[in-house]
Design a protein around this motif. Structure first.
Motif, PDB file in Angstrom:
ATOM      1  N   VAL A 176       3.248   3.422   4.622  1.00  0.00           N
ATOM      2  CA  VAL A 176       3.617   2.009   4.504  1.00  0.00           C
ATOM      3  C   VAL A 176       3.964   1.659   3.061  1.00  0.00           C
ATOM      4  O   VAL A 176       4.871   0.865   2.799  1.00  0.00           O
ATOM      5  N   LEU A 177       3.257   2.260   2.088  1.00  0.00           N
ATOM      6  CA  LEU A 177       3.591   2.051   0.680  1.00  0.00           C
ATOM      7  C   LEU A 177       4.996   2.547   0.381  1.00  0.00           C
ATOM      8  O   LEU A 177       5.793   1.843  -0.256  1.00  0.00           O
ATOM      9  N   ALA A 178       5.313   3.770   0.842  1.00  0.00           N
ATOM     10  CA  ALA A 178       6.640   4.324   0.596  1.00  0.00           C
ATOM     11  C   ALA A 178       7.720   3.453   1.226  1.00  0.00           C
ATOM     12  O   ALA A 178       8.787   3.220   0.633  1.00  0.00           O
ATOM     13  N   ALA A 179       7.457   2.942   2.426  1.00  0.00           N
ATOM     14  CA  ALA A 179       8.425   2.077   3.084  1.00  0.00           C
ATOM     15  C   ALA A 179       8.605   0.768   2.330  1.00  0.00           C
ATOM     16  O   ALA A 179       9.722   0.257   2.202  1.00  0.00           O
ATOM     17  N   ALA A 180       7.499   0.213   1.817  1.00  0.00           N
ATOM     18  CA  ALA A 180       7.585  -1.064   1.100  1.00  0.00           C
ATOM     19  C   ALA A 180       8.470  -0.947  -0.138  1.00  0.00           C
ATOM     20  O   ALA A 180       9.162  -1.893  -0.508  1.00  0.00           O
TER      21      ALA A 180
ATOM     22  N   TRP B 238       3.117   0.669  -6.697  1.00  0.00           N
ATOM     23  CA  TRP B 238       1.797   0.163  -6.299  1.00  0.00           C
ATOM     24  C   TRP B 238       1.936  -0.874  -5.196  1.00  0.00           C
ATOM     25  O   TRP B 238       2.930  -1.620  -5.122  1.00  0.00           O
ATOM     26  N   GLY B 239       0.928  -0.927  -4.335  1.00  0.00           N
ATOM     27  CA  GLY B 239       0.883  -1.968  -3.320  1.00  0.00           C
ATOM     28  C   GLY B 239      -0.546  -2.296  -2.933  1.00  0.00           C
ATOM     29  O   GLY B 239      -1.409  -1.415  -2.902  1.00  0.00           O
ATOM     30  N   ALA B 240      -0.796  -3.557  -2.664  1.00  0.00           N
ATOM     31  CA  ALA B 240      -2.099  -4.008  -2.159  1.00  0.00           C
ATOM     32  C   ALA B 240      -1.888  -4.713  -0.829  1.00  0.00           C
ATOM     33  O   ALA B 240      -0.861  -5.362  -0.620  1.00  0.00           O
ATOM     34  N   TYR B 241      -2.870  -4.559   0.075  1.00  0.00           N
ATOM     35  CA  TYR B 241      -2.770  -5.142   1.425  1.00  0.00           C
ATOM     36  C   TYR B 241      -1.462  -4.713   2.093  1.00  0.00           C
ATOM     37  O   TYR B 241      -0.825  -5.519   2.789  1.00  0.00           O
TER      38      TYR B 241
ATOM     39  N   ALA C 167      -6.536 -10.883  -9.761  1.00  0.00           N
ATOM     40  CA  ALA C 167      -6.228 -12.169  -9.134  1.00  0.00           C
ATOM     41  C   ALA C 167      -6.352 -12.091  -7.621  1.00  0.00           C
ATOM     42  O   ALA C 167      -6.882 -13.009  -6.968  1.00  0.00           O
ATOM     43  N   ALA C 168      -5.882 -10.990  -7.037  1.00  0.00           N
ATOM     44  CA  ALA C 168      -5.946 -10.836  -5.584  1.00  0.00           C
ATOM     45  C   ALA C 168      -7.383 -10.703  -5.104  1.00  0.00           C
ATOM     46  O   ALA C 168      -7.766 -11.269  -4.081  1.00  0.00           O
ATOM     47  N   ARG C 169      -8.194  -9.949  -5.840  1.00  0.00           N
ATOM     48  CA  ARG C 169      -9.598  -9.806  -5.460  1.00  0.00           C
ATOM     49  C   ARG C 169     -10.320 -11.156  -5.522  1.00  0.00           C
ATOM     50  O   ARG C 169     -11.131 -11.497  -4.653  1.00  0.00           O
ATOM     51  N   ALA C 170     -10.012 -11.937  -6.554  1.00  0.00           N
ATOM     52  CA  ALA C 170     -10.635 -13.250  -6.675  1.00  0.00           C
ATOM     53  C   ALA C 170     -10.206 -14.172  -5.541  1.00  0.00           C
ATOM     54  O   ALA C 170     -11.006 -14.973  -5.036  1.00  0.00           O
ATOM     55  N   ALA C 171      -8.945 -14.058  -5.126  1.00  0.00           N
ATOM     56  CA  ALA C 171      -8.425 -14.941  -4.083  1.00  0.00           C
ATOM     57  C   ALA C 171      -8.941 -14.580  -2.697  1.00  0.00           C
ATOM     58  O   ALA C 171      -9.214 -15.463  -1.873  1.00  0.00           O
ATOM     59  N   HIS C 172      -9.086 -13.268  -2.414  1.00  0.00           N
ATOM     60  CA  HIS C 172      -9.417 -12.835  -1.059  1.00  0.00           C
ATOM     61  C   HIS C 172     -10.842 -12.326  -0.914  1.00  0.00           C
ATOM     62  O   HIS C 172     -11.315 -12.150   0.213  1.00  0.00           O
ATOM     63  N   GLY C 173     -11.513 -12.039  -2.028  1.00  0.00           N
ATOM     64  CA  GLY C 173     -12.863 -11.514  -1.956  1.00  0.00           C
ATOM     65  C   GLY C 173     -12.927 -10.010  -1.811  1.00  0.00           C
ATOM     66  O   GLY C 173     -14.004  -9.416  -1.890  1.00  0.00           O
ATOM     67  N   TRP C 174     -11.804  -9.356  -1.593  1.00  0.00           N
ATOM     68  CA  TRP C 174     -11.736  -7.906  -1.440  1.00  0.00           C
ATOM     69  C   TRP C 174     -10.294  -7.482  -1.704  1.00  0.00           C
ATOM     70  O   TRP C 174      -9.374  -8.306  -1.710  1.00  0.00           O
ATOM     71  N   ILE C 175     -10.116  -6.200  -1.944  1.00  0.00           N
ATOM     72  CA  ILE C 175      -8.762  -5.676  -2.119  1.00  0.00           C
ATOM     73  C   ILE C 175      -8.731  -4.231  -1.639  1.00  0.00           C
ATOM     74  O   ILE C 175      -9.694  -3.475  -1.827  1.00  0.00           O
ATOM     75  N   MET C 176      -7.669  -3.864  -0.956  1.00  0.00           N
ATOM     76  CA  MET C 176      -7.374  -2.470  -0.638  1.00  0.00           C
ATOM     77  C   MET C 176      -5.978  -2.195  -1.189  1.00  0.00           C
ATOM     78  O   MET C 176      -5.020  -2.869  -0.806  1.00  0.00           O
ATOM     79  N   ASP C 177      -5.875  -1.239  -2.099  1.00  0.00           N
ATOM     80  CA  ASP C 177      -4.566  -0.931  -2.659  1.00  0.00           C
ATOM     81  C   ASP C 177      -4.365   0.569  -2.728  1.00  0.00           C
ATOM     82  O   ASP C 177      -5.278   1.368  -2.501  1.00  0.00           O
ATOM     83  N   ILE C 178      -3.152   0.972  -3.022  1.00  0.00           N
ATOM     84  CA  ILE C 178      -2.743   2.365  -3.047  1.00  0.00           C
ATOM     85  C   ILE C 178      -1.558   2.451  -3.987  1.00  0.00           C
ATOM     86  O   ILE C 178      -0.823   1.465  -4.166  1.00  0.00           O
ATOM     87  N   TYR C 179      -1.379   3.614  -4.609  1.00  0.00           N
ATOM     88  CA  TYR C 179      -0.210   3.748  -5.481  1.00  0.00           C
ATOM     89  C   TYR C 179       0.277   5.184  -5.536  1.00  0.00           C
ATOM     90  O   TYR C 179      -0.452   6.144  -5.269  1.00  0.00           O
ATOM     91  N   LEU C 180       1.556   5.289  -5.844  1.00  0.00           N
ATOM     92  CA  LEU C 180       2.245   6.555  -6.036  1.00  0.00           C
ATOM     93  C   LEU C 180       2.543   6.715  -7.518  1.00  0.00           C
ATOM     94  O   LEU C 180       3.065   5.788  -8.151  1.00  0.00           O
ATOM     95  N   LEU C 181       2.169   7.862  -8.071  1.00  0.00           N
ATOM     96  CA  LEU C 181       2.462   8.191  -9.464  1.00  0.00           C
ATOM     97  C   LEU C 181       3.401   9.395  -9.495  1.00  0.00           C
ATOM     98  O   LEU C 181       3.186  10.365  -8.771  1.00  0.00           O
ATOM     99  N   ARG C 182       4.412   9.319 -10.351  1.00  0.00           N
ATOM    100  CA  ARG C 182       5.331  10.461 -10.490  1.00  0.00           C
ATOM    101  C   ARG C 182       5.663  10.635 -11.960  1.00  0.00           C
ATOM    102  O   ARG C 182       6.005   9.682 -12.639  1.00  0.00           O
TER     103      ARG C 182
END
Length: 249
Positions: A140-144, A198-201, A227-242
């Motif tokens: 889903v990250l790659a697609a985004a 990078w992407g979160a949610y 900011a996202a963690r403060a707004a939602h109370g939690w965060i799930m993120d993922i990232y690609l490094l090259r």
């Protein structure tokens, strides 16, 4: 008793495959884990999926997830004890519905990648486990971002934030997919020549993304995470490094 482990993607109900919908409709009992007030929307998403696709009168059985013991200094021991406790909660929820022959658990992403549902299921004696695959966050990250996960003719490695912090950039690969990173561990790397996507949610309505050279995008991502963690109370993120491989002399 048959235990269905159904991959549900990364937060978008449209990620469900036809196989997942059919499997869910075979269930007599659907287990819904609750992970506390801060992550209440994760349980709500599972309820919403059931409300949308269930056509049979399956029972929804909610249970509270146990937490890891922070006093245990051993990571593996701490996680194994936690898995034992989760399996016990599953068993309690199932035992409360003795007539259930097919039990379903909706698994975030897919049970095969950085998810311990299969290991926990192995702790239930006599359960026949059936896995229904689902979309995973790297896809889903790659697609985004509209990018391939691998470079031309080259491998990529999927790893965790903890391993990146402890071991640095692994040898032999120039592309990393980093999951389960609560500390923005890319900050521990020399940023020169490194790109980040990078992407979160990812896949959810509140998805946020950023990309660019790590030296420039890194500080923006750190601020966006906070900011996202403060707004939602939690965060799930993922990232690609090259990184650009060194040119042959």
């Amino acid at each position: 008793m048959e235990l269905l482990l159904i991959g549900i993607g990364t937060g978008n109900p449209e990620h469900l495959t036809l196989q997942a919908i059919r499997a869910l409709n075979r269930a007599d009992l659907v287990l819904i884990p609750r992970k506390g007030k801060d992550k209440a929307d994760l349980a709500e998403l599972r309820r919403a999926i059931c409300a949308e696709v269930l056509e049979n009168p399956a029972v929804l059985a909610e249970f509270d997830m146990p937490v890891r013991d922070p006093a245990n200094p051993s990571y593996l021991s701490r996680v194994n004890d936690w898995h034992d406790a989760i399996a016990a909660r599953w068993a309690e929820a199932i035992a409360a519905h003795p007539g259930a022959k097919v039990v379903a658990l909706l698994v975030w992403g897919d049970p095969s990648l950085y998810d311990s549902t299969l290991r926990i299921a192995a702790r239930l004696p006599g359960a026949e486990v059936t896995v229904i695959p689902g979309l995973m966050s790297p896809q889903v990250l790659a697609a985004a971002h509209g990018v391939p996960l691998n470079d031309l003719g080259a491998p990529f490695l999927v790893t965790t934030g903890r391993r990146l912090r402890e071991g640095g950039w692994p040898e032999g690969v120039d592309t990393l997919v980093v999951m389960l990173d609560g500390e923005a561990s890319f900050r521990t790397l020399p940023p020169e020549g490194v790109q980040i996507w990078w992407g979160a949610y990812v896949g959810m309505a509140n998805q946020i993304t950023d990309r660019g050279p790590l030296a420039e995008a890194g500080p923006r991502i750190v601020a966006a995470r906070e900011a996202a963690r403060a707004a939602h109370g939690w965060i799930m993120d993922i990232y690609l490094l090259r990184r650009h491989p060194a040119k042959a002399p």
